[in-house]
Motif scaffolding. Sequence first.
Motif, PDB file in Angstrom:
ATOM      1  N   ASP A 139       0.829  -1.199   0.000  1.00  9.42           N
ATOM      2  CA  ASP A 139       0.000   0.000   0.000  1.00  9.42           C
ATOM      3  C   ASP A 139       0.864   1.250   0.000  1.00  9.42           C
ATOM      4  N   PHE A 140       0.402   2.285  -0.699  1.00 10.33           N
ATOM      5  CA  PHE A 140       1.113   3.561  -0.713  1.00 10.33           C
ATOM      6  C   PHE A 140       0.154   4.712  -0.394  1.00 10.33           C
ATOM      7  N   LEU A 141      -0.919   4.846  -1.176  1.00  9.13           N
ATOM      8  CA  LEU A 141      -1.845   5.963  -1.010  1.00  9.13           C
ATOM      9  C   LEU A 141      -3.216   5.542  -1.514  1.00  9.13           C
ATOM     10  N   SER A 142      -4.270   5.946  -0.816  1.00  8.19           N
ATOM     11  CA  SER A 142      -5.618   5.593  -1.253  1.00  8.19           C
ATOM     12  C   SER A 142      -6.577   6.742  -0.997  1.00  8.19           C
ATOM     13  N   LEU A 143      -7.648   6.762  -1.786  1.00  7.65           N
ATOM     14  CA  LEU A 143      -8.664   7.802  -1.673  1.00  7.65           C
ATOM     15  C   LEU A 143      -9.747   7.379  -0.696  1.00  7.65           C
ATOM     16  N   ASP A 144     -10.076   8.264   0.229  1.00 10.98           N
ATOM     17  CA  ASP A 144     -11.219   8.077   1.115  1.00 10.98           C
ATOM     18  C   ASP A 144     -12.344   8.959   0.586  1.00 10.98           C
ATOM     19  N   LYS A 145     -13.301   8.332  -0.106  1.00 10.41           N
ATOM     20  CA  LYS A 145     -14.359   9.108  -0.742  1.00 10.41           C
ATOM     21  C   LYS A 145     -15.262   9.799   0.270  1.00 10.41           C
ATOM     22  N   SER A 146     -15.388   9.207   1.458  1.00 12.73           N
ATOM     23  CA  SER A 146     -16.313   9.766   2.440  1.00 12.73           C
ATOM     24  C   SER A 146     -15.827  11.097   3.000  1.00 12.73           C
ATOM     25  N   THR A 147     -14.506  11.267   3.077  1.00 16.55           N
ATOM     26  CA  THR A 147     -13.950  12.518   3.618  1.00 16.55           C
ATOM     27  C   THR A 147     -13.273  13.363   2.553  1.00 16.55           C
ATOM     28  N   LEU A 148     -13.189  12.821   1.319  1.00 18.58           N
ATOM     29  CA  LEU A 148     -12.495  13.498   0.222  1.00 18.58           C
ATOM     30  C   LEU A 148     -11.069  13.858   0.608  1.00 18.58           C
ATOM     31  N   THR A 149     -10.413  12.902   1.277  1.00 18.86           N
ATOM     32  CA  THR A 149      -9.001  13.061   1.627  1.00 18.86           C
ATOM     33  C   THR A 149      -8.251  11.811   1.201  1.00 18.86           C
ATOM     34  N   TRP A 150      -6.920  11.891   1.281  1.00 13.78           N
ATOM     35  CA  TRP A 150      -6.072  10.783   0.884  1.00 13.78           C
ATOM     36  C   TRP A 150      -5.406  10.168   2.115  1.00 13.78           C
ATOM     37  N   THR A 151      -5.304   8.853   2.123  1.00 12.78           N
ATOM     38  CA  THR A 151      -4.704   8.133   3.244  1.00 12.78           C
ATOM     39  C   THR A 151      -3.324   7.623   2.849  1.00 12.78           C
ATOM     40  N   ALA A 152      -2.304   8.062   3.582  1.00 10.77           N
ATOM     41  CA  ALA A 152      -0.932   7.627   3.319  1.00 10.77           C
ATOM     42  C   ALA A 152      -0.654   6.353   4.103  1.00 10.77           C
ATOM     43  N   ALA A 153      -0.134   5.338   3.426  1.00 12.47           N
ATOM     44  CA  ALA A 153       0.143   4.061   4.084  1.00 12.47           C
ATOM     45  C   ALA A 153       1.497   4.056   4.782  1.00 12.47           C
ATOM     46  N   ASN A 154       2.351   4.993   4.432  1.00 17.21           N
ATOM     47  CA  ASN A 154       3.659   5.088   5.081  1.00 17.21           C
ATOM     48  C   ASN A 154       4.145   6.535   5.007  1.00 17.21           C
ATOM     49  N   GLN A 155       5.251   6.805   5.694  1.00 22.05           N
ATOM     50  CA  GLN A 155       5.747   8.169   5.789  1.00 22.05           C
ATOM     51  C   GLN A 155       6.138   8.742   4.435  1.00 22.05           C
ATOM     52  N   LYS A 156       6.602   7.891   3.539  1.00 25.94           N
ATOM     53  CA  LYS A 156       7.048   8.370   2.228  1.00 25.94           C
ATOM     54  C   LYS A 156       5.877   8.883   1.384  1.00 25.94           C
ATOM     55  N   ALA A 157       4.675   8.420   1.686  1.00 24.01           N
ATOM     56  CA  ALA A 157       3.503   8.843   0.924  1.00 24.01           C
ATOM     57  C   ALA A 157       2.872  10.121   1.470  1.00 24.01           C
ATOM     58  N   VAL A 158       3.318  10.572   2.641  1.00 16.97           N
ATOM     59  CA  VAL A 158       2.715  11.756   3.262  1.00 16.97           C
ATOM     60  C   VAL A 158       2.896  12.996   2.385  1.00 16.97           C
ATOM     61  N   ILE A 159       4.028  13.085   1.695  1.00 17.74           N
ATOM     62  CA  ILE A 159       4.276  14.236   0.828  1.00 17.74           C
ATOM     63  C   ILE A 159       3.190  14.342  -0.230  1.00 17.74           C
ATOM     64  N   THR A 160       2.874  13.209  -0.851  1.00 22.42           N
ATOM     65  CA  THR A 160       1.826  13.203  -1.871  1.00 22.42           C
ATOM     66  C   THR A 160       0.463  13.504  -1.261  1.00 22.42           C
ATOM     67  N   LYS A 161       0.187  12.930  -0.100  1.00 25.75           N
ATOM     68  CA  LYS A 161      -1.092  13.179   0.589  1.00 25.75           C
ATOM     69  C   LYS A 161      -1.289  14.671   0.832  1.00 25.75           C
ATOM     70  N   LEU A 162      -0.282  15.334   1.378  1.00 27.34           N
ATOM     71  CA  LEU A 162      -0.399  16.759   1.691  1.00 27.34           C
ATOM     72  C   LEU A 162      -0.606  17.589   0.427  1.00 27.34           C
ATOM     73  N   LYS A 163       0.086  17.203  -0.642  1.00 29.37           N
ATOM     74  CA  LYS A 163      -0.053  17.928  -1.902  1.00 29.37           C
ATOM     75  C   LYS A 163      -1.474  17.805  -2.449  1.00 29.37           C
ATOM     76  N   LEU A 164      -2.033  16.593  -2.412  1.00 33.01           N
ATOM     77  CA  LEU A 164      -3.375  16.382  -2.963  1.00 33.01           C
ATOM     78  C   LEU A 164      -4.468  16.941  -2.047  1.00 33.01           C
ATOM     79  N   ASP A 165      -4.253  16.851  -0.745  1.00 34.95           N
ATOM     80  CA  ASP A 165      -5.247  17.363   0.195  1.00 34.95           C
ATOM     81  C   ASP A 165      -5.310  18.888   0.203  1.00 34.95           C
TER      82      ASP A 165
END
Length: 363
Positions: A139-165
């Motif tokens: 797992d790396f990153l997934s969409l949570d449709k209910s909150t319209l946010t992204w879930t990072a599976a590890n620390q390396k994916a947080v950068i992408t999560k913050l950018k998309l959120d």
Amino acid sequence: MKGIILLVLGIGLLHTASAVTHSLKYFYTASSEVPNFPEFVVVGMVDGVQMVHYDSNSQRMVPRQDWMNKAAETLPQYWESQTGILKGTQQTYKASIDIVKQRFNQSGGVHTVQLMYGCELGDDGITRGDFQYGYDGADFLSLDKSTLTWTAANQKAVITKLKLDATGAEANFQKNYLENTCIEWLKKYVNYGKDTLERKVRPSVSLLQKTPSSPVTCHATGFYPSGVMVFWQKDGQEQHGDVEHGEILQNDDGTFQKSTHLTVTPEEWKNNKYQCVVQLAGIEDDITKVLIESEIQTNFGKTNRGSNDPNTIGLIIGGVIALLVIIAVVGVVIWKKKNKKGFVPASTSDTDSENSGKGIQKI
């Protein structure tokens, strides 16, 4: 390529025919340093049947089912438009794999970036949708449709999560695609291939065993659709502890196969009534195969207790292994931790191209 394996299909607790569900799934795989294999591959599947394929060597989206040519009858530019979109996506993924390798401080070796997305439609009108990324089979990153946010599976994916959120635009875009465009196109594809996708084919069921001390395998093959339950009973009660369930795999002709293995001694099954039960979605009558010596097909010592080919088991197992290798290389990944949530179906809108403007970004 460890971890890039298998279509994982869940096994329900109740053995009843499930409601008819149609699905549209896409699997994108970008890879680095895999010898003699395209750097980018896309596989599209309807109801578990591959219907389109694209790779960076051919750079063409092509049909894998004859009925998919009906898409071009209603949309003359269908294949050209899909090809154009995926050529652009190919460049995005080439950049993405380099970005993620840098985050993990990796300079070389075999690595993969994957995307799985798609939707399901039940005959009760309930729909589902998923959109998630993986890296090297995890797992790396997934969409949570209910909150319209992204879930990072590890620390390396947080950068992408913050950018998309930060803007929420990508989450809104993909939610709309999953709830509207994807469902609309799923209906079209099912209509194109309904003679194939909605057919019902009963399985052929065999009992197989390598050696007298090996587990007894109940092998169901040639069935359609893929919704099947294969389980063992002892004196009418379902067995769990000594049973191992295999995955549902696709045959070359578009039908499916599944094996379930029972570990039991000859003395035990000769003194009790063991039977394999196969239940197929859309077919009311169960198929049962009682475990008796004359029903077992084997390749040890005796020529065939039930088959004219003493190599039956070896051929089947070899075919399964070969199919797993193909699935692993293509990178068709469904993560076991996936948590599906239903949502209320929304109104649909027509579009000239299913993936037009999909907006898949670098990660």
